[in-house]
Design a protein around this motif. Sequence first.
Motif, short mmCIF file in Angstrom:
data_model
loop_
_atom_site.label_atom_id
_atom_site.label_comp_id
_atom_site.label_asym_id
_atom_site.label_seq_id
_atom_site.Cartn_x
_atom_site.Cartn_y
_atom_site.Cartn_z
N GLN A 185 -10.36 5.55 14.45
CA GLN A 185 -10.08 4.13 14.24
C GLN A 185 -9.09 3.94 13.10
N ILE A 186 -9.25 4.72 12.03
CA ILE A 186 -8.31 4.64 10.91
C ILE A 186 -6.91 5.04 11.38
N SER A 187 -6.83 6.11 12.17
CA SER A 187 -5.53 6.57 12.68
C SER A 187 -4.86 5.52 13.55
N GLU A 188 -5.66 4.77 14.31
CA GLU A 188 -5.11 3.71 15.16
C GLU A 188 -4.59 2.56 14.31
N MET A 189 -5.33 2.23 13.24
CA MET A 189 -4.92 1.12 12.37
C MET A 189 -3.68 1.48 11.54
N ILE A 190 -3.64 2.75 11.08
CA ILE A 190 -2.57 3.20 10.19
C ILE A 190 -1.99 4.50 10.73
N PRO A 191 -1.15 4.44 11.74
CA PRO A 191 -0.60 5.66 12.35
C PRO A 191 0.09 6.60 11.36
N ASP A 192 0.70 6.03 10.31
CA ASP A 192 1.42 6.86 9.34
C ASP A 192 0.51 7.78 8.54
N ILE A 193 -0.79 7.54 8.63
CA ILE A 193 -1.71 8.38 7.85
C ILE A 193 -1.67 9.82 8.35
N ALA A 194 -1.47 10.03 9.64
CA ALA A 194 -1.22 11.35 10.25
C ALA A 194 -2.05 12.46 9.61
N PHE A 195 -3.36 12.42 9.84
CA PHE A 195 -4.26 13.43 9.27
C PHE A 195 -3.80 14.85 9.63
N ARG A 230 -2.83 15.44 3.70
CA ARG A 230 -3.40 16.78 3.65
C ARG A 230 -4.51 16.93 2.59
N VAL A 231 -4.50 16.06 1.55
CA VAL A 231 -5.49 16.14 0.48
C VAL A 231 -6.06 14.74 0.23
N ALA A 232 -7.39 14.62 0.23
CA ALA A 232 -8.02 13.31 0.10
C ALA A 232 -9.14 13.34 -0.94
N SER A 273 -1.62 12.58 -11.73
CA SER A 273 -1.05 11.59 -10.81
C SER A 273 -0.62 12.26 -9.51
N GLN A 274 -0.77 11.54 -8.40
CA GLN A 274 -0.35 11.99 -7.08
C GLN A 274 -1.04 13.28 -6.64
N ALA A 275 -2.26 13.49 -7.14
CA ALA A 275 -3.01 14.68 -6.74
C ALA A 275 -3.54 14.54 -5.32
N PHE A 276 -3.72 13.28 -4.85
CA PHE A 276 -4.29 13.03 -3.54
C PHE A 276 -3.36 12.16 -2.70
N ASP A 277 -3.35 12.45 -1.42
CA ASP A 277 -2.59 11.62 -0.48
C ASP A 277 -3.37 10.38 -0.08
N LEU A 278 -4.68 10.46 -0.20
CA LEU A 278 -5.55 9.40 0.30
C LEU A 278 -6.78 9.28 -0.58
#
Length: 224
Positions: A104-114, A119-121, A179-184
């Motif tokens: 569902q998250i991927s459908e809402m936000i296609p750019d997330i591209a798991f 790659r890191v969350a 800073s910027q250690a995580f993509d999500l």
Amino acid sequence: MREYIPCLDNAAAIKKLKSAERGERFERHCPEKGLDCLVPAPKGYKAPIPWPQSRDEVWFSNVPHTRLVEDKGGQNWITRDKDKFKFPGGGTQFIHGADKYLDQISEMIPDIAFGKHTRVALDVGCGVASFGAFLLSRNVLTLSVAPKDVHENQIQFALERGVPAMVAAFATHRLLYPSQAFDLIHCSRCRINWTRDGSLLLNILMINYYSILHFCQYCSILVA
């Protein structure tokens, strides 16, 4: 001693706090002299079940806590089956399973591209870490964070399942990551009042990380 965490259960340091209004007593307070971080394993501890089987089940004797089964049984978090705990993949906000929730998250936000763009969350208030466990199956490494609370030390379930995790509380200190250690950054009803004190805790995250996916009972935002 099984539940003892030196930096969290340091009664001497906690008594010296000038205030506990913002939850300072839940933060880490490492002993000034000497560390005693080796805590005995529970009686009957077995070699952990290897990944990927551990995503779905772990030995009961390794994490002998039943409170979560009793309190969260209706939310599809965790069940007990004889000598094992089993994880259907559900959570408070995704009782139909983490896999479907991620779709569902991927459908809402296609750019997330798991597994590609993401790659890191970081999963805040992770429970038994099903979000991180199913993201690992999608080639995303997730650090799961949760406090030690009335539901016992949930981080133990995450670690037994093979998901990276740490005990932590959001109060007045930044986490120990650049800073910027995580993509999500993900929070699914983690019961943190991000807007308290002029959005202090949200600002802490904003300072540290550049992408936040946040589903919370207090607010619902996406920052990228």
